[in-house]
Write a protein that holds these residues in place. Structure first.
Motif, PDB file in Angstrom:
ATOM      1  N   THR A  38      -4.594   1.214  -5.640  1.00  0.00           N
ATOM      2  CA  THR A  38      -5.110   2.535  -5.996  1.00  0.00           C
ATOM      3  C   THR A  38      -6.566   2.412  -6.405  1.00  0.00           C
ATOM      4  O   THR A  38      -7.079   1.312  -6.639  1.00  0.00           O
ATOM      5  N   ASP A  39      -7.220   3.551  -6.530  1.00  0.00           N
ATOM      6  CA  ASP A  39      -8.632   3.566  -6.916  1.00  0.00           C
ATOM      7  C   ASP A  39      -8.835   3.591  -8.423  1.00  0.00           C
ATOM      8  O   ASP A  39      -9.965   3.676  -8.894  1.00  0.00           O
ATOM      9  N   ALA A  92       0.839  -1.203   0.000  1.00  0.00           N
ATOM     10  CA  ALA A  92       0.000   0.000   0.000  1.00  0.00           C
ATOM     11  C   ALA A  92       0.873   1.253   0.000  1.00  0.00           C
ATOM     12  O   ALA A  92       0.579   2.218  -0.708  1.00  0.00           O
ATOM     13  N   GLU A  93       1.943   1.236   0.779  1.00  0.00           N
ATOM     14  CA  GLU A  93       2.865   2.369   0.797  1.00  0.00           C
ATOM     15  C   GLU A  93       3.528   2.571  -0.562  1.00  0.00           C
ATOM     16  O   GLU A  93       3.841   3.702  -0.943  1.00  0.00           O
ATOM     17  N   MET A  94       3.743   1.485  -1.289  1.00  0.00           N
ATOM     18  CA  MET A  94       4.369   1.573  -2.612  1.00  0.00           C
ATOM     19  C   MET A  94       3.365   1.997  -3.684  1.00  0.00           C
ATOM     20  O   MET A  94       3.726   2.163  -4.836  1.00  0.00           O
ATOM     21  N   GLY A  95       2.103   2.144  -3.312  1.00  0.00           N
ATOM     22  CA  GLY A  95       1.087   2.601  -4.246  1.00  0.00           C
ATOM     23  C   GLY A  95       0.486   1.503  -5.104  1.00  0.00           C
ATOM     24  O   GLY A  95      -0.113   1.783  -6.132  1.00  0.00           O
TER      25      GLY A  95
END
Length: 53
Positions: A44-45, A38-41
């Motif tokens: 996403t939406d 999640a921190e690395m992206g």
């Protein structure tokens, strides 16, 4: 009828406790991995409609 001894009960209880602790550690590692992603992206939406469902 088969009679279960105290020793057998304690052995099974010990094995269950060991397995329970191992599962907790595995869940913690999985949570850490998801948090890292999640921190690395990675999450996403902007995923395509219907993706992952």
């Amino acid at each position: 009828m088969y009679e279960i001894t105290d020793r057998e009960i304690l052995e099974k209880l010990g094995a269950a406790i060991y397995l329970h602790r191992a599962l907790i550690k595995q869940a913690e590692r999985a949570k850490d991995a998801v948090d890292y992603l999640a921190e690395m992206g990675v999450f996403t939406d902007d995923a395509p409609e219907g993706a992952g469902a």
